[in-house]
Design a protein around this motif. Structure first.
Motif, PDB file in Angstrom:
ATOM      1  N   THR A 161      -8.815  -3.239  -3.485  1.00 37.93           N
ATOM      2  CA  THR A 161      -9.123  -1.877  -3.697  1.00 37.93           C
ATOM      3  C   THR A 161     -10.389  -1.607  -3.259  1.00 37.93           C
ATOM      4  O   THR A 161     -11.182  -2.467  -3.078  1.00 37.93           O
TER       5      THR A 161
ATOM      6  N   SER B 185     -11.085   1.855 -10.624  1.00 35.39           N
ATOM      7  CA  SER B 185      -9.958   1.158 -10.774  1.00 35.39           C
ATOM      8  C   SER B 185     -10.236  -0.278 -11.135  1.00 35.39           C
ATOM      9  O   SER B 185      -9.661  -0.931 -12.022  1.00 35.39           O
TER      10      SER B 185
ATOM     11  N   ASP C 137     -11.319   1.519  -4.815  1.00 35.88           N
ATOM     12  CA  ASP C 137     -11.376   2.399  -5.985  1.00 35.88           C
ATOM     13  C   ASP C 137     -12.427   1.653  -6.954  1.00 35.88           C
ATOM     14  O   ASP C 137     -11.551   0.871  -7.926  1.00 35.88           O
TER      15      ASP C 137
ATOM     16  N   GLN D  62       0.820  -1.027  -0.045  1.00 29.31           N
ATOM     17  CA  GLN D  62       0.014  -0.017   0.022  1.00 29.31           C
ATOM     18  C   GLN D  62       0.924   1.206   0.104  1.00 29.31           C
ATOM     19  O   GLN D  62       0.642   2.235  -0.855  1.00 29.31           O
TER      20      GLN D  62
ATOM     21  N   THR E  20      -4.765   3.981  -4.017  1.00 28.53           N
ATOM     22  CA  THR E  20      -5.247   4.805  -2.840  1.00 28.53           C
ATOM     23  C   THR E  20      -4.232   5.751  -2.734  1.00 28.53           C
ATOM     24  O   THR E  20      -2.844   5.628  -2.689  1.00 28.53           O
TER      25      THR E  20
ATOM     26  N   GLU F 241      -4.091  -2.024  -2.441  1.00 26.48           N
ATOM     27  CA  GLU F 241      -4.478  -0.574  -2.747  1.00 26.48           C
ATOM     28  C   GLU F 241      -3.558   0.151  -3.628  1.00 26.48           C
ATOM     29  O   GLU F 241      -2.891   1.112  -3.142  1.00 26.48           O
TER      30      GLU F 241
END
Lengths: 255, 261
Positions: free
Chosen positions: A195, A200, A197, A85, A166, A163
Motif C-alpha cells: 500500500t 492503513s 496509504d 487491487q 486504494t 492496495e
C-alpha cells in the motif's frame, strides 16, 4: 514462513527488483510501502509464483517455489489468498459463485458445505444477502470486500493484499482495515499487504518494509518507521515532494 | 537495406513466436484434457454460446450462399443446356468448400472475437492471475472447454450450413430457374458421395482448433488497457480467418491425395 533471497526482476530491460532479501514470519502482518511503480505489486506476485524472477529464490514453508512449473505450483498457491487491487472478481459469476470458486475447485466439499462456508465468508465481510448479485452491480468497496471474502473462504495460511484501501473513501478504507485485523485475529493468517496509504499501514502492520529502487530500504515496526531518521523514509511517510524544503517541526504528528 | 532485413527478421521471429505460443497452448489443452477431470459444465455452457447461438448466422450464410450459387451456375449452365447439373455443382461446392470455409469464417468473426475479447479483458483486469492464484490453470478452466466446444460444435454448424445451402439451392433452382426438382435431387445424389461430406466436416474440425487456439492465445496475451484488448480481438479474427483460408487449400490437397475424388 516466506523467505525472499536476492530477488531480481526486470520488464523489457528495465530492472524493477534489484535484489530483494526479506523474511515474513508466521502470524505477522507485514506492510510493504514504496513509490507507485516501484515494484511492490511485482514483489507480491512473486510470493505465490504468479511471476518468475530472473534470479533469486522465494521459499514458502522451506520449499523454493521459483523452479516449480504451474502444475506443481497449484498446491502451494492453495495456501494463499490474494486480494487483487481491483478485486479481480469473475464477471460472469455471481458474488456467491465467485466466493465459492476456490472451494468448488478443491472438489472435495459437498455443495451444502460450500454454501455454509460462503455464507460465513460473506458475513465476515458484511455482504450477507448480496450473494445473488453480479460484480458489475457492486460498488468499489463492496467488490473489495467480496474479493476479501473469496481470498479467505479457503482458510489460507497466507493472505496477500494488493492496495487493499486504494480508491476507497476513508470510511470504507477503515472498514477494510478493520476486516484485515479481524481476519488476522480470527483466522491467525500471515498477511502481506502492499500500500501507499500510510494510515492503513500504521493500523494493520506488525512490521513495515519500505521498497526503494528495487531493494528493501528500511524495515521496522510502525513506531520505528515513524521515528526513523532516514530522510527517504521520512519523505515517504510524510508525503512531501522534497524533504529538504520541509520546515522541521517538532510537533508534527503522523496520524 | 539493412533496416529492411531487420524488419523482415523481426516480423519472421514474431510470427514464429506466435506460432510456437499457439502450438504450446494446444499441447497444454490436450495434456490438461487427459490429466484433469473434464469440465462438463463449462464445456456445455460454451457449446451453447458457441454452437447454439451461432445458428442464425450460419443458417443465413449457408442458405444465401447456396441460393446465389444456384442462380449463377444455373444461368451459365442454361447456355450449354446443362441445367440439371446445378444440383451436383451446388452440392459439391457446398459440401467440400463453401459450407466449411464460410461457416469457419463466420464463427471466427463471431466466436473468435468474443473469446479473445473475454479472455483479454480477464487478463487486463487480473482475473487470469486470480484464477492462477487459486491454483486453477486458465488452460484447464478457460481454454480447454472453449477448444472442445468448438471442435464439437463447428462440424455441427458446418453440417447445418451444408444442408441449408443445398436445400436453398434446390428452392431457387426449382422456383426461379425452372429446373425439375427430381433431376436436381437425382443428379445431386448421383454425383456426390459420403466422402464429400467427410471432406467438409474434417476441414471444419481443423478450423475449429485454429479458431479456438488462436483466439485463446491472443486473449491470454492481450496487452494492457482497452486498446490492448481491441488489438487482441482484431488480431484473433484476422489471423484465424487467414489461417482458415490458407489451411483450406492444404487440407484439400492432402485429403484429395488420401481419398481421390
Amino acid at each position: 514462513m516466506i523467505r525472499i533471497e536476492s530477488l531480481q526482476k526486470s520488464f523489457q530491460g528495465s530492472p524493477v527488483l534489484r535484489g530483494v532479501d526479506f523474511e515474513i514470519h508466521d502470524g505477522e502482518t507485514v506492510v510493504i510501502i514504496g513509490q507507485s511503480g516501484g515494484g511492490k505489486s511485482v514483489l507480491l506476485k512473486h510470493l505465490c509464483g504468479l511471476l518468475k524472477p530472473e534470479t533469486g529464490h522465494v521459499w514458502v514453508d522451506d520449499e523454493d517455489i521459483v523452479p516449480l512449473n504451474e502444475r506443481r505450483l497449484a498446491p502451494i498457491r492453495r495456501k494463499f489468498g490474494f486480494l487483487f487491487q481491483g478485486a479481480a472478481l469473475f464477471d460472469s459469476l455471481t458474488l456467491f459463485d465467485n466466493v465459492a470458486f476456490p472451494l468448488r475447485e478443491k472438489r472435495s466439499l459437498r455443495e451444502t458445505e460450500v454454501a455454509q462456508r460462503v455464507e460465513e465468508a460473506l458475513e465476515i465481510v458484511g455482504l450477507t444477502g448480496a450473494g445473488h448479485k453480479k460484480p458489475a452491480e457492486l460498488s468499489g468497496g463492496m467488490r473489495k470486500r467480496a474479493g476479501l471474502a473469496r481470498a479467505v473462504v479457503g482458510t489460507p495460511k497466507y493472505l496477500l493484499y494488493d492496495e487493499p484501501t486504494t480508491g476507497l473513501d476513508p470510511i470504507r478504507a477503515d472498514t477494510i482495515n478493520h476486516l484485515i485485523l479481524r481476519l488476522r485475529d480470527r483466522l491467525r493468517v500471515t498477511g502481506v499487504a502492499v500500500t501507499h496509504d500510510m494510515a492503513s499501514a500504521y493500523k494493520i502492520a506488525d512490521r513495515i518494509a519500505m521498497l526503494h529502487e528495487g531493494r528493501i530500504h528500511a524495515v521496522g515496526t510502525p513506531a520505528e518507521i515513524q521515528a526513523s531518521p532516514d530522510p527517504l523514509v521520512q519523505q515517504f511517510i510524510r508525503g512531501v515532494a522534497d524533504i529538504s524544503q520541509e520546515v522541521p517541526s517538532g510537533n508534527t504528528t503522523l496520524h | 537495406m539493412t533496416a529492411l532485413f531487420t524488419r523482415l527478421w523481426q516480423a519472421l521471429s514474431d510470427l514464429l513466436s506466435q506460432f510456437g505460443g499457439v502450438l504450446l497452448l494446444f499441447l497444454d489443452v490436450i495434456a490438461t484434457t487427459f490429466i484433469r477431470r473434464p469440465r462438463w459444465k463449462e464445456t456445455i455452457e460454451q457449446m451453447y454460446k458457441i454452437g447454439w447461438q451461432s445458428q442464425a448466422v450460419v443458417i443465413i450464410t449457408g442458405a444465401f450462399t447456396g441460393m446465389v450459387f444456384a442462380v449463377q451456375t444455373g444461368l451459365q449452365f442454361h447456355k450449354v443446356k446443362m441445367d440439371t447439373a446445378v444440383g451436383p455443382v451446388v452440392a459439391i461446392a457446398m459440401l467440400r468448400e463453401l459450407a466449411p470455409v464460410l461457416t469457419g469464417l463466420m464463427v471466427a468473426g463471431r466466436v473468435g472475437a468474443a473469446i479473445a475479447a473475454e479472455l483479454g479483458t480477464m487478463k487486463v483486469t487480473e482475473q487470469l492471475d486470480a484464477l492462477r492464484s487459486m491454483g486453477t490453470s486458465p488452460t484447464d478452466y478457460l481454454a480447454a472447454p472453449r477448444f472442445w466446444a468448438l471442435v464439437v460444435g463447428l462440424p455441427m454448424l458446418t453440417a447445418e450450413a451444408m444442408a441449408c445451402g443445398i436445400f436453398a439451392g434446390y428452392l431457387v433452382a426449382a422456383s426461379m430457374l425452372n429446373i425439375d426438382g427430381a433431376y436436381y435431387w437425382h443428379n445431386m445424389l448421383k454425383f456426390t458421395a459420403a466422402k464429400d461430406v467427410l471432406a467438409g466436416l474434417i476441414k471444419s474440425v481443423f478450423f475449429a482448433a485454429f479458431i479456438a487456439m488462436i483466439a485463446c492465445h491472443k486473449g491470454f496475451h492481450a496487452d494492457e488497457g482497452a486498446e490492448g484488448v481491441g488489438r487482441a480481438t482484431t488480431e484473433a479474427v484476422v489471423v484465424s480467418s487467414l489461417t482458415i483460408l490458407i489451411a483450406n487449400f492444404f487440407i484439400a490437397v492432402v485429403f484429395n491425395t488420401i481419398v481421390p475424388i
